[in-house]
Design an enzyme around this catalytic site. Structure first.
Site, short mmCIF file in Angstrom:
data_model
loop_
_atom_site.label_atom_id
_atom_site.label_comp_id
_atom_site.label_asym_id
_atom_site.label_seq_id
_atom_site.Cartn_x
_atom_site.Cartn_y
_atom_site.Cartn_z
N LYS A 42 -4.73 -5.21 -9.08
CA LYS A 42 -3.44 -5.31 -8.41
C LYS A 42 -2.44 -5.95 -9.37
O LYS A 42 -2.76 -6.86 -10.11
CB LYS A 42 -3.55 -6.15 -7.13
CG LYS A 42 -4.35 -5.49 -6.03
CD LYS A 42 -4.53 -6.40 -4.85
CE LYS A 42 -5.26 -5.71 -3.71
NZ LYS A 42 -6.49 -5.05 -4.11
N TYR A 88 0.85 -1.19 0.00
CA TYR A 88 0.00 0.00 0.00
C TYR A 88 0.89 1.24 0.00
O TYR A 88 1.96 1.24 0.59
CB TYR A 88 -0.90 0.04 1.24
CG TYR A 88 -1.88 -1.08 1.36
CD1 TYR A 88 -3.20 -0.93 0.94
CD2 TYR A 88 -1.50 -2.31 1.89
CE1 TYR A 88 -4.11 -1.96 1.06
CE2 TYR A 88 -2.41 -3.35 2.01
CZ TYR A 88 -3.71 -3.17 1.60
OH TYR A 88 -4.61 -4.18 1.71
N HIS A 117 -6.42 1.26 -1.79
CA HIS A 117 -6.31 -0.17 -2.02
C HIS A 117 -4.86 -0.51 -2.36
O HIS A 117 -4.09 0.34 -2.80
CB HIS A 117 -7.22 -0.61 -3.16
CG HIS A 117 -8.68 -0.53 -2.81
ND1 HIS A 117 -9.30 -1.43 -1.97
CD2 HIS A 117 -9.64 0.36 -3.18
CE1 HIS A 117 -10.58 -1.11 -1.84
NE2 HIS A 117 -10.81 -0.03 -2.56
#
Length: 308
Positions: free
Chosen positions: A262, A207, A215
Protein backbone atom coordinates in the site's frame (compact mmCIF):
# COMPACT_ATOMS: atom_id res chain seq x y z
CA UNK A 1 -38.47 12.41 -1.56
CA UNK A 2 -35.64 10.60 0.25
CA UNK A 3 -36.01 6.88 0.39
CA UNK A 4 -35.68 5.12 3.70
CA UNK A 5 -32.93 2.53 3.82
CA UNK A 6 -33.43 -0.26 6.37
CA UNK A 7 -30.43 -0.35 8.67
CA UNK A 8 -31.41 -3.68 10.14
CA UNK A 9 -31.61 -6.86 8.11
CA UNK A 10 -31.56 -10.51 9.06
CA UNK A 11 -28.71 -12.62 7.80
CA UNK A 12 -30.06 -15.33 5.42
CA UNK A 13 -27.82 -18.00 6.89
CA UNK A 14 -29.06 -17.34 10.40
CA UNK A 15 -32.67 -17.19 9.26
CA UNK A 16 -32.24 -20.53 7.49
CA UNK A 17 -30.68 -22.01 10.62
CA UNK A 18 -33.63 -20.95 12.73
CA UNK A 19 -36.07 -22.18 10.09
CA UNK A 20 -34.51 -25.65 10.36
CA UNK A 21 -34.54 -25.54 14.17
CA UNK A 22 -30.76 -25.13 14.35
CA UNK A 23 -28.60 -22.65 16.18
CA UNK A 24 -25.43 -21.00 14.95
CA UNK A 25 -23.23 -23.42 16.91
CA UNK A 26 -24.80 -26.34 15.07
CA UNK A 27 -24.32 -24.64 11.70
CA UNK A 28 -20.63 -24.21 12.49
CA UNK A 29 -20.36 -27.82 13.67
CA UNK A 30 -22.00 -29.06 10.46
CA UNK A 31 -19.58 -27.06 8.31
CA UNK A 32 -16.60 -28.48 10.17
CA UNK A 33 -17.99 -31.99 9.80
CA UNK A 34 -18.48 -31.44 6.06
CA UNK A 35 -14.90 -30.19 5.63
CA UNK A 36 -13.60 -33.19 7.56
CA UNK A 37 -15.69 -35.55 5.44
CA UNK A 38 -14.44 -33.89 2.26
CA UNK A 39 -10.81 -34.40 3.32
CA UNK A 40 -11.48 -38.04 4.14
CA UNK A 41 -13.21 -38.67 0.81
CA UNK A 42 -10.41 -36.97 -1.10
CA UNK A 43 -7.69 -38.90 0.77
CA UNK A 44 -9.56 -42.16 0.17
CA UNK A 45 -9.90 -41.44 -3.57
CA UNK A 46 -6.22 -40.49 -3.87
CA UNK A 47 -5.17 -43.68 -2.10
CA UNK A 48 -7.37 -45.79 -4.39
CA UNK A 49 -6.01 -44.09 -7.48
CA UNK A 50 -2.42 -44.54 -6.30
CA UNK A 51 -3.02 -48.23 -5.57
CA UNK A 52 -4.57 -48.80 -9.01
CA UNK A 53 -1.74 -46.93 -10.73
CA UNK A 54 0.91 -48.94 -8.87
CA UNK A 55 -0.78 -52.22 -9.85
CA UNK A 56 -0.93 -51.13 -13.48
CA UNK A 57 2.74 -50.10 -13.38
CA UNK A 58 3.74 -53.57 -12.21
CA UNK A 59 1.85 -55.04 -15.15
CA UNK A 60 3.69 -52.73 -17.51
CA UNK A 61 0.75 -50.73 -18.77
CA UNK A 62 -0.53 -47.21 -18.44
CA UNK A 63 -3.75 -46.73 -16.50
CA UNK A 64 -6.26 -44.11 -17.58
CA UNK A 65 -8.89 -42.38 -15.50
CA UNK A 66 -11.69 -43.94 -17.51
CA UNK A 67 -10.48 -47.44 -16.64
CA UNK A 68 -10.36 -46.85 -12.91
CA UNK A 69 -13.55 -44.82 -12.62
CA UNK A 70 -12.05 -43.07 -9.60
CA UNK A 71 -12.84 -39.36 -9.40
CA UNK A 72 -10.86 -37.34 -6.88
CA UNK A 73 -13.28 -34.91 -5.19
CA UNK A 74 -12.83 -31.20 -5.76
CA UNK A 75 -13.72 -28.50 -3.26
CA UNK A 76 -15.71 -26.70 -5.95
CA UNK A 77 -17.89 -29.67 -6.91
CA UNK A 78 -17.95 -31.92 -3.84
CA UNK A 79 -21.25 -32.10 -2.00
CA UNK A 80 -21.86 -33.77 1.36
CA UNK A 81 -24.03 -36.84 1.59
CA UNK A 82 -27.51 -36.15 2.95
CA UNK A 83 -28.15 -39.74 3.96
CA UNK A 84 -27.30 -39.14 7.59
CA UNK A 85 -29.85 -37.32 9.70
CA UNK A 86 -28.89 -33.93 11.15
CA UNK A 87 -27.83 -33.79 14.79
CA UNK A 88 -30.57 -33.14 17.33
CA UNK A 89 -31.05 -29.48 18.27
CA UNK A 90 -29.36 -28.16 21.36
CA UNK A 91 -31.70 -27.29 24.19
CA UNK A 92 -30.99 -25.79 27.58
CA UNK A 93 -34.61 -25.78 28.75
CA UNK A 94 -37.31 -28.39 29.34
CA UNK A 95 -38.21 -30.75 26.47
CA UNK A 96 -40.86 -29.48 24.11
CA UNK A 97 -44.03 -31.42 23.47
CA UNK A 98 -45.20 -32.65 20.07
CA UNK A 99 -47.84 -29.92 19.92
CA UNK A 100 -45.20 -27.25 20.43
CA UNK A 101 -43.00 -28.73 17.70
CA UNK A 102 -45.84 -28.55 15.21
CA UNK A 103 -46.22 -24.81 15.72
CA UNK A 104 -44.68 -22.52 13.06
CA UNK A 105 -41.20 -21.24 13.79
CA UNK A 106 -41.82 -17.77 12.39
CA UNK A 107 -42.77 -16.44 15.80
CA UNK A 108 -39.49 -17.61 17.30
CA UNK A 109 -37.25 -15.93 14.70
CA UNK A 110 -35.61 -12.94 16.41
CA UNK A 111 -35.53 -9.63 14.61
CA UNK A 112 -32.49 -7.46 13.86
CA UNK A 113 -30.00 -10.32 13.84
CA UNK A 114 -27.51 -8.03 12.13
CA UNK A 115 -27.39 -4.28 11.78
CA UNK A 116 -25.44 -1.91 9.60
CA UNK A 117 -23.17 0.53 11.40
CA UNK A 118 -22.29 3.76 9.62
CA UNK A 119 -19.82 6.41 10.64
CA UNK A 120 -20.94 10.02 10.71
CA UNK A 121 -19.10 10.67 7.46
CA UNK A 122 -20.68 7.70 5.68
CA UNK A 123 -24.15 8.57 6.94
CA UNK A 124 -23.98 12.21 5.87
CA UNK A 125 -22.62 11.30 2.44
CA UNK A 126 -25.63 9.04 1.89
CA UNK A 127 -27.91 11.77 3.16
CA UNK A 128 -26.56 14.77 1.31
CA UNK A 129 -24.94 13.44 -1.85
CA UNK A 130 -26.96 10.31 -2.69
CA UNK A 131 -30.19 11.23 -0.88
CA UNK A 132 -30.90 7.60 0.00
CA UNK A 133 -30.97 7.68 3.80
CA UNK A 134 -33.33 9.05 6.43
CA UNK A 135 -32.27 9.77 10.01
CA UNK A 136 -35.00 9.65 12.65
CA UNK A 137 -34.80 11.61 15.89
CA UNK A 138 -35.06 9.05 18.74
CA UNK A 139 -36.86 11.58 20.96
CA UNK A 140 -39.60 12.64 18.54
CA UNK A 141 -39.49 9.65 16.16
CA UNK A 142 -39.61 12.12 13.25
CA UNK A 143 -37.28 12.49 10.30
CA UNK A 144 -34.59 15.11 10.86
CA UNK A 145 -33.83 17.81 8.33
CA UNK A 146 -30.47 18.07 6.61
CA UNK A 147 -29.54 21.17 8.60
CA UNK A 148 -30.43 19.51 11.90
CA UNK A 149 -28.34 16.45 11.02
CA UNK A 150 -25.42 18.61 9.91
CA UNK A 151 -25.35 20.52 13.19
CA UNK A 152 -26.02 17.44 15.32
CA UNK A 153 -23.09 15.56 13.76
CA UNK A 154 -20.80 18.46 14.61
CA UNK A 155 -22.09 18.67 18.16
CA UNK A 156 -21.40 14.96 18.63
CA UNK A 157 -17.74 15.90 19.17
CA UNK A 158 -18.44 18.62 21.73
CA UNK A 159 -18.04 17.56 25.38
CA UNK A 160 -20.54 17.20 26.93
CA UNK A 161 -23.09 16.30 24.29
CA UNK A 162 -25.94 18.88 24.47
CA UNK A 163 -29.53 17.80 24.35
CA UNK A 164 -30.78 21.10 22.92
CA UNK A 165 -30.48 22.04 19.21
CA UNK A 166 -27.06 23.05 17.99
CA UNK A 167 -25.94 26.58 18.68
CA UNK A 168 -24.14 28.05 15.65
CA UNK A 169 -21.78 29.99 17.92
CA UNK A 170 -20.40 26.73 19.39
CA UNK A 171 -19.42 25.33 15.98
CA UNK A 172 -15.85 25.57 14.75
CA UNK A 173 -14.03 24.88 11.50
CA UNK A 174 -11.60 22.51 13.24
CA UNK A 175 -14.39 20.13 14.26
CA UNK A 176 -13.19 16.51 13.79
CA UNK A 177 -16.36 15.67 11.87
CA UNK A 178 -15.71 18.43 9.33
CA UNK A 179 -12.05 17.50 8.85
CA UNK A 180 -12.79 13.83 8.30
CA UNK A 181 -15.82 14.48 6.13
CA UNK A 182 -13.83 16.77 3.83
CA UNK A 183 -11.40 13.92 3.20
CA UNK A 184 -14.17 11.33 2.87
CA UNK A 185 -16.22 13.45 0.47
CA UNK A 186 -13.16 14.35 -1.60
CA UNK A 187 -12.14 10.77 -2.37
CA UNK A 188 -15.68 9.43 -2.70
CA UNK A 189 -16.36 12.13 -5.28
CA UNK A 190 -13.32 10.91 -7.22
CA UNK A 191 -14.76 7.39 -7.40
CA UNK A 192 -12.75 5.72 -4.63
CA UNK A 193 -14.25 3.36 -2.08
CA UNK A 194 -13.00 4.59 1.28
CA UNK A 195 -12.88 2.50 4.44
CA UNK A 196 -11.48 2.84 7.93
CA UNK A 197 -7.75 2.13 8.10
CA UNK A 198 -7.14 1.52 11.77
CA UNK A 199 -5.96 -2.01 10.93
CA UNK A 200 -2.88 -0.53 9.23
CA UNK A 201 -2.33 2.40 11.65
CA UNK A 202 -3.84 4.97 9.25
CA UNK A 203 -7.10 6.90 9.04
CA UNK A 204 -8.53 5.64 5.74
CA UNK A 205 -7.92 3.06 3.02
CA UNK A 206 -8.73 3.63 -0.65
CA UNK A 207 -10.11 0.81 -2.81
CA UNK A 208 -10.82 0.87 -6.52
CA UNK A 209 -13.98 -1.25 -6.27
CA UNK A 210 -14.18 -2.33 -2.66
CA UNK A 211 -12.66 -4.79 -0.17
CA UNK A 212 -14.53 -7.69 -1.80
CA UNK A 213 -12.81 -7.25 -5.17
CA UNK A 214 -9.35 -5.79 -4.52
CA UNK A 215 -6.95 -4.91 -1.77
CA UNK A 216 -6.55 -1.26 -0.87
CA UNK A 217 -3.93 0.56 -2.93
CA UNK A 218 -3.51 3.68 -0.80
CA UNK A 219 -3.40 4.34 2.94
CA UNK A 220 -4.32 7.86 4.08
CA UNK A 221 -3.12 9.75 7.13
CA UNK A 222 -5.21 12.88 7.75
CA UNK A 223 -3.10 15.83 8.86
CA UNK A 224 -5.00 18.99 9.87
CA UNK A 225 -3.22 22.27 9.17
CA UNK A 226 -4.38 25.58 10.64
CA UNK A 227 -4.47 28.60 8.40
CA UNK A 228 -4.31 30.76 11.52
CA UNK A 229 -2.19 29.51 14.41
CA UNK A 230 -4.28 31.50 16.88
CA UNK A 231 -7.20 29.15 16.21
CA UNK A 232 -5.06 26.24 17.28
CA UNK A 233 -4.51 27.73 20.72
CA UNK A 234 -8.26 27.89 21.37
CA UNK A 235 -9.13 24.49 19.88
CA UNK A 236 -11.26 22.40 22.31
CA UNK A 237 -10.68 19.18 20.34
CA UNK A 238 -7.86 16.67 20.61
CA UNK A 239 -6.92 16.57 16.93
CA UNK A 240 -4.49 13.93 15.76
CA UNK A 241 -1.40 14.65 13.64
CA UNK A 242 -1.56 18.39 14.18
CA UNK A 243 1.94 18.48 15.64
CA UNK A 244 4.85 17.36 13.47
CA UNK A 245 5.29 13.62 13.92
CA UNK A 246 8.64 11.97 14.45
CA UNK A 247 10.59 10.16 11.77
CA UNK A 248 10.33 7.00 13.85
CA UNK A 249 6.54 7.07 13.69
CA UNK A 250 6.53 7.95 10.00
CA UNK A 251 9.00 5.19 9.16
CA UNK A 252 6.97 2.67 11.17
CA UNK A 253 3.69 3.48 9.47
CA UNK A 254 5.32 3.58 6.05
CA UNK A 255 6.97 0.21 6.61
CA UNK A 256 3.73 -1.40 7.80
CA UNK A 257 1.86 -0.29 4.67
CA UNK A 258 4.69 -1.00 2.24
CA UNK A 259 4.84 -4.59 3.49
CA UNK A 260 1.20 -5.04 2.41
CA UNK A 261 1.82 -3.20 -0.89
CA UNK A 262 0.00 0.00 0.00
CA UNK A 263 1.18 3.49 -0.82
CA UNK A 264 1.17 5.89 2.11
CA UNK A 265 -0.44 9.28 1.43
CA UNK A 266 -0.31 12.22 3.82
CA UNK A 267 -3.54 14.18 3.29
CA UNK A 268 -3.19 17.73 4.59
CA UNK A 269 -6.51 19.47 5.29
CA UNK A 270 -6.18 23.25 5.60
CA UNK A 271 -8.58 24.62 8.22
CA UNK A 272 -9.85 28.09 7.29
CA UNK A 273 -9.17 30.90 9.74
CA UNK A 274 -12.04 32.05 11.92
CA UNK A 275 -11.03 35.64 11.29
CA UNK A 276 -11.63 35.16 7.56
CA UNK A 277 -14.74 32.96 7.66
CA UNK A 278 -17.83 33.69 9.70
CA UNK A 279 -18.91 30.98 12.13
CA UNK A 280 -22.46 31.20 10.78
CA UNK A 281 -21.26 29.43 7.64
CA UNK A 282 -20.97 26.24 9.68
CA UNK A 283 -24.74 25.99 9.93
CA UNK A 284 -24.85 24.37 6.46
CA UNK A 285 -22.55 22.24 4.28
CA UNK A 286 -21.70 25.36 2.26
CA UNK A 287 -18.69 25.81 4.56
CA UNK A 288 -16.91 22.89 2.87
CA UNK A 289 -15.81 25.13 0.00
CA UNK A 290 -13.44 26.98 2.35
CA UNK A 291 -11.40 23.84 3.07
CA UNK A 292 -8.53 22.71 0.87
CA UNK A 293 -6.67 19.42 0.54
CA UNK A 294 -3.05 18.73 -0.36
CA UNK A 295 -1.55 15.28 -0.82
CA UNK A 296 2.00 14.04 -0.27
CA UNK A 297 2.79 10.51 -1.46
CA UNK A 298 5.48 8.59 0.40
CA UNK A 299 7.23 5.50 -0.89
CA UNK A 300 9.65 3.43 1.11
CA UNK A 301 12.95 2.85 -0.66
CA UNK A 302 13.64 -0.88 -0.90
CA UNK A 303 16.97 -1.55 -2.65
CA UNK A 304 16.15 -5.19 -3.44
CA UNK A 305 12.97 -4.22 -5.31
CA UNK A 306 13.99 -0.91 -6.88
CA UNK A 307 17.37 -1.95 -8.20
CA UNK A 308 16.13 -1.98 -11.81
Amino acid sequence: MPRKVPLYAAHPLLVDSFATDMVSEQVTANRRAERKQFKLDRARAIAQAAEAAEAAFKEGRVLTVEETGIVIPSAATWKPSRSSSPPPPLSNGPPTSAAQKDQPLDEDIPENLEHLQLTLQEAFFLLWTLDCLTVVDPNTNCAMTLQQIWQRFQQAHLPPYPSHPADPTSLRFDNPFLINYVVYHHYRSLGWVIRNGIKFCVDYLLYKRGPVFHHAEFALVVCPVYEDEDDRQTCPFDLQNVDPFSWTWLSTVNRVNSQVQKTLVLTYVTIPARSRCNAELLASPACLQYFSIREVVLRRFIPARMRD
